[in-house]
Write a protein that holds these residues in place. Structure first.
Motif, PDB file in Angstrom:
ATOM      1  N   ILE A   1      17.189  13.924   4.667  1.00 17.87           N
ATOM      2  CA  ILE A   1      15.647  13.781   5.173  1.00 17.87           C
ATOM      3  C   ILE A   1      16.155  12.758   6.764  1.00 17.87           C
ATOM      4  N   ARG A   2      15.910  13.601   7.392  1.00 17.34           N
ATOM      5  CA  ARG A   2      16.531  12.770   8.780  1.00 17.34           C
ATOM      6  C   ARG A   2      15.251  11.942   9.945  1.00 17.34           C
ATOM      7  N   ALA A   3      13.789  12.761   9.885  1.00 13.38           N
ATOM      8  CA  ALA A   3      13.024  12.816  10.436  1.00 13.38           C
ATOM      9  C   ALA A   3      11.282  12.705  10.031  1.00 13.38           C
ATOM     10  N   VAL A   4      10.732  11.152  10.115  1.00 13.66           N
ATOM     11  CA  VAL A   4       9.296  12.063   8.898  1.00 13.66           C
ATOM     12  C   VAL A   4       8.249  11.393  10.270  1.00 13.66           C
ATOM     13  N   GLU A   5       6.842  11.826   9.884  1.00 11.62           N
ATOM     14  CA  GLU A   5       5.948  11.457  11.251  1.00 11.62           C
ATOM     15  C   GLU A   5       4.783  11.033  10.075  1.00 11.62           C
ATOM     16  N   PRO A   6       4.101   9.976  10.188  1.00  6.09           N
ATOM     17  CA  PRO A   6       2.633   9.389   9.243  1.00  6.09           C
ATOM     18  C   PRO A   6       1.714  10.351   9.756  1.00  6.09           C
ATOM     19  N   LEU A   7       1.104  10.107   8.176  1.00  9.74           N
ATOM     20  CA  LEU A   7       0.094  11.589   8.314  1.00  9.74           C
ATOM     21  C   LEU A   7      -1.737  10.622   8.765  1.00  9.74           C
ATOM     22  N   SER A   8      -1.381   9.334   9.061  1.00 12.08           N
ATOM     23  CA  SER A   8      -2.486   8.368  10.152  1.00 12.08           C
ATOM     24  C   SER A   8      -1.527   6.759   9.737  1.00 12.08           C
ATOM     25  N   GLU A   9      -3.373   6.448  11.131  1.00 11.21           N
ATOM     26  CA  GLU A   9      -2.976   5.279  11.440  1.00 11.21           C
ATOM     27  C   GLU A   9      -2.932   3.953  10.661  1.00 11.21           C
ATOM     28  N   SER A  10      -3.327   4.228   9.280  1.00 10.63           N
ATOM     29  CA  SER A  10      -3.031   3.000   8.530  1.00 10.63           C
ATOM     30  C   SER A  10      -1.421   3.240   7.712  1.00 10.63           C
ATOM     31  N   ASP A  11      -1.029   4.580   7.772  1.00  4.30           N
ATOM     32  CA  ASP A  11       0.240   5.017   7.882  1.00  4.30           C
ATOM     33  C   ASP A  11       1.248   4.426   9.179  1.00  4.30           C
ATOM     34  N   GLN A  12       1.034   4.634   9.299  1.00  6.79           N
ATOM     35  CA  GLN A  12       2.111   4.062  10.670  1.00  6.79           C
ATOM     36  C   GLN A  12       1.620   2.474  10.996  1.00  6.79           C
ATOM     37  N   GLU A  13       0.589   1.784  10.285  1.00  4.11           N
ATOM     38  CA  GLU A  13       0.473   1.001  10.563  1.00  4.11           C
ATOM     39  C   GLU A  13       1.030  -0.184   9.421  1.00  4.11           C
ATOM     40  N   LEU A  14       1.574   0.117   8.344  1.00  2.00           N
ATOM     41  CA  LEU A  14       2.360  -0.113   7.383  1.00  2.00           C
ATOM     42  C   LEU A  14       3.849  -0.044   8.042  1.00  2.00           C
ATOM     43  N   MET A  15       4.145   1.214   8.096  1.00  2.00           N
ATOM     44  CA  MET A  15       5.397   1.523   8.238  1.00  2.00           C
ATOM     45  C   MET A  15       5.726   0.376  10.276  1.00  2.00           C
ATOM     46  N   LEU A  16       4.972   0.075  11.130  1.00  2.00           N
ATOM     47  CA  LEU A  16       5.336  -0.845  12.110  1.00  2.00           C
ATOM     48  C   LEU A  16       5.676  -1.883  11.098  1.00  2.00           C
TER      49      LEU A  16
ATOM     50  N   GLY B   1       1.040  -1.184   0.452  1.00  2.00           N
ATOM     51  CA  GLY B   1       0.223  -0.300  -0.119  1.00  2.00           C
ATOM     52  C   GLY B   1       0.865   1.157  -0.125  1.00  2.00           C
ATOM     53  N   GLU B   2      -0.116   2.441   0.081  1.00  2.00           N
ATOM     54  CA  GLU B   2       0.606   3.197   0.025  1.00  2.00           C
ATOM     55  C   GLU B   2       1.237   4.342   1.155  1.00  2.00           C
ATOM     56  N   ILE B   3       2.131   5.225   1.758  1.00  2.00           N
ATOM     57  CA  ILE B   3       2.781   5.640   3.203  1.00  2.00           C
ATOM     58  C   ILE B   3       2.976   7.173   1.922  1.00  2.00           C
ATOM     59  N   ARG B   4       2.032   7.900   3.861  1.00  2.00           N
ATOM     60  CA  ARG B   4       2.218   9.443   3.302  1.00  2.00           C
ATOM     61  C   ARG B   4       2.590  10.131   4.797  1.00  2.00           C
TER      62      ARG B   4
END
Length: 214
Positions: free
Chosen positions: A103-118, A35-38
């Motif tokens: 790019i040193r740090a990023v913040e996931p924009l939504s819970e679904s983005d965070q779930e994929l990153m996890l 999926g797509e991560i933002r």
């Protein structure tokens, strides 16, 4: 909700020192098989030109690794540290002038983005901000590796791209010296790291940051 649009090419035509704070608040998009991560960019470092002793291209050093830095702005520069962790840079500026923004740090924009990153990080524990509060961490969470070195970042529908986000002049941006470049002499003291003050995803909070005046 506004329709996402690619970042302005004019921003990527600037020098690294000018572009680094302006990339804060912009959206980094990564498309994976799952999926797509933002993500929102919250911390950057400037590596500006042949005179910068902290840069891989110091002294106009052209090697197989650094050659991508000499391209015109708008592509990715991905390299390995410690032989195992990828780091993502945005190449900026003009052709043959090696400029890049880490790019040193990023913040996931939504819970679904965070779930994929996890999911991509695998066995992960600790506070949520530890997911992507460092260049190696964010690359693991977004599945960014050397296969994306030289990839164009302003291609519509690209699997790694930059989209417009918040305006820098509306953000509480601060600046301070870069991290882990003691070898750079006087350039180690240059306040060329930028971050959004108060954002929990910033990798290291400086004790005495200076407000960025734009």
């Amino acid at each position: 909700m506004r329709e996402p649009k690619l970042i302005s090419p004019s921003l990527l035509a600037r020098t690294a020192l000018a572009a680094a704070p302006l990339l804060l608040g912009q959206t980094l998009v990564r498309v994976t098989e799952e999926g797509e991560i933002r993500c929102r960019i919250v911390e950057t470092e400037s590596y500006g030109g042949a005179e910068d002793r902290g840069s891989h291209a110091f002294g106009n050093r052209r090697t197989n690794r650094t050659e991508v830095m000499f391209a015109a702005g708008g592509i990715a520069y991905v390299y390995l540290i410690y032989g195992m962790y990828s780091c993502l840079n945005v190449v900026v500026g003009e052709m043959d002038d090696p400029q890049a923004v880490l790019i040193r740090a990023v913040e996931p924009l939504s819970e679904s983005d965070q779930e994929l990153m996890l999911r991509h990080r695998g066995r992960f524990s600790g506070k949520a901000a530890n997911l992507s509060n460092g260049p190696g961490k964010l690359c693991r969470a977004l599945r960014i590796d050397r296969s994306l070195n030289g990839y164009p970042l302003v291609r519509a529908g690209g699997v790694l791209r930059l989209e417009s986000g918040d305006a820098a002049d509306e953000l509480p941006i601060v600046q301070c010296p870069r991290i882990n470049i003691d070898y750079a002499g006087e350039y180690a003291l240059k306040p060329w790291r930028f971050y959004i003050d108060g954002n929990p995803y910033v990798s290291v909070k400086d004790k005495h940051p200076m407000p960025w005046r734009g």
